[in-house]
Design an enzyme around this catalytic site. Sequence first.
Site, mmCIF file in Angstrom:
data_model
loop_
_atom_site.group_PDB
_atom_site.id
_atom_site.type_symbol
_atom_site.label_atom_id
_atom_site.label_comp_id
_atom_site.label_asym_id
_atom_site.label_seq_id
_atom_site.Cartn_x
_atom_site.Cartn_y
_atom_site.Cartn_z
ATOM 1 N N SER A 256 -2.485 0.615 6.409
ATOM 2 C CA SER A 256 -3.149 0.284 7.680
ATOM 3 C C SER A 256 -1.548 0.292 8.618
ATOM 4 C CB SER A 256 -3.255 -1.158 7.747
ATOM 5 O OG SER A 256 -3.857 -1.467 9.008
ATOM 6 N N ASN A 257 -0.796 -0.196 8.585
ATOM 7 C CA ASN A 257 0.296 0.291 9.578
ATOM 8 C C ASN A 257 1.093 0.947 9.636
ATOM 9 O OD1 ASN A 257 3.392 0.146 8.498
ATOM 10 N ND2 ASN A 257 2.673 -0.685 7.376
ATOM 11 N N CYS B 6 3.722 -11.662 2.415
ATOM 12 C CA CYS B 6 4.206 -11.793 3.165
ATOM 13 C C CYS B 6 3.890 -13.142 4.695
ATOM 14 C CB CYS B 6 3.758 -10.830 3.731
ATOM 15 S SG CYS B 6 5.416 -10.973 5.492
ATOM 16 N N HIS C 294 -0.478 -8.740 0.585
ATOM 17 C CA HIS C 294 -2.077 -9.248 1.728
ATOM 18 C C HIS C 294 -2.018 -10.393 1.898
ATOM 19 C CE1 HIS C 294 -1.319 -5.307 0.145
ATOM 20 N NE2 HIS C 294 -0.934 -4.590 1.377
ATOM 21 N N THR D 208 -1.799 -8.771 10.677
ATOM 22 C CA THR D 208 -0.553 -8.769 11.142
ATOM 23 C C THR D 208 -0.154 -7.147 10.801
ATOM 24 O OG1 THR D 208 -0.281 -8.366 8.833
ATOM 25 C CG2 THR D 208 0.418 -10.375 9.614
ATOM 26 N N CYS E 183 3.399 -8.392 13.180
ATOM 27 C CA CYS E 183 4.349 -9.337 13.483
ATOM 28 C C CYS E 183 6.294 -7.899 13.375
ATOM 29 C CB CYS E 183 4.587 -8.395 11.062
ATOM 30 S SG CYS E 183 4.483 -7.087 10.707
ATOM 31 N N GLU F 168 -5.183 -7.841 4.091
ATOM 32 C CA GLU F 168 -5.056 -9.217 4.262
ATOM 33 C C GLU F 168 -6.205 -9.989 5.267
ATOM 34 O OE1 GLU F 168 -2.251 -7.844 7.340
ATOM 35 O OE2 GLU F 168 -2.517 -9.825 7.783
ATOM 36 N N HIS G 57 1.018 -1.286 0.276
ATOM 37 C CA HIS G 57 0.337 -0.324 0.192
ATOM 38 C C HIS G 57 0.673 1.392 0.204
ATOM 39 C CE1 HIS G 57 -3.787 -2.165 1.896
ATOM 40 N NE2 HIS G 57 -4.034 -2.230 0.115
ATOM 41 N N HIS H 242 -9.376 -4.686 4.915
ATOM 42 C CA HIS H 242 -9.239 -4.608 4.554
ATOM 43 C C HIS H 242 -8.638 -6.167 3.434
ATOM 44 C CE1 HIS H 242 -4.251 -4.849 4.574
ATOM 45 N NE2 HIS H 242 -4.584 -3.867 5.065
#
Length: 312
Positions: A228-229, A101, A79, A169, A199, A131, A46, A129
Amino acid sequence: MSATPQEIVLAEPRGFCAGVDRAIEIVERALARFGAPIYVRHEIVHNTYVVNDLKSKGAIFIEDLDDVPPGATLVFSAHGVSKAVQDEARARGFQVFDATCPLVTKVHMEVAKLAREGYEFIMIGHKGHPEVEGTMGQLESGIHLVEDVADVAGVRPGQTDKLAVVTQTTLSVDDAAAIMAAVRERFPQIRQPKQQDICYATQNRQDAVKVMSPQVDVVIVVGSPTSSNSNRLAELARKLGVASYMVDRADELQAEWLAGKARIGLTAGASAPEVLVNEVIDRIKALGAVAVRRLEGAEETMKFPLPKGLKA
Ligand code: SF4
């Protein structure tokens, strides 16, 4: 109070994680080995800059496999994808390289294994999302999504003897812990992963923001709105009482955000390349900062192998 920025404080670690490095390398190697175009299902990671760069090299990003011509080479994004997407890609005969991943694949494998033993799941994650869609799509049914503590009361599993919890994650470590506590309170016997699903890269980047935030007057996060992160990093700084803004590129940074702020904290989400961090450093310097201070942080040595067929 100083009128202009004086110092840039850089979080450590920041930016690319091992899963993002690998995903981008898969697309680049597929382009080099098989030539353009290479089809990629969903944004490989992303980040707008990364996606545009790969587009310029011959990658075509699609959401629907109907848009992939017969015989094409297709890459799944970092994702992950549902079983239905995997099966359809196989049935259509595409040459597939999976850039999911490995830390997401680990969650998929755990879900598949426990489902065979009769488990149902609670997944902590953000609805919509990719993932979450990929992980929930490992099974036809039996995964119940909760996004926050309030959702936990509404979960209606078919049975509670064999119930396990998995998470996205890239969640906020603190929010996930609060939701997990609510899940455990409602289902005390629930099976938890041996190691948390959040993660190492998400954990380390959030820890770095916790170290940096008390030392700065404002936090800038380099990352795309879909990441997201990256969003969690900006959110965390705000929770710690520091104003925080996310920028995709340096030209989005507004001078008024830095007005009266002497120490500017800077970090980047796991999908944001260092070249963009450097661009933002130059922009903050142009607004007056004279010094860059790098903080100490967790050293990352994680590296994931490439899929067969793309190794050197
Ligand atoms: Fe993998 Fe974590 Fe990076 Fe996502 S953020 S690609 S799960 S290492």
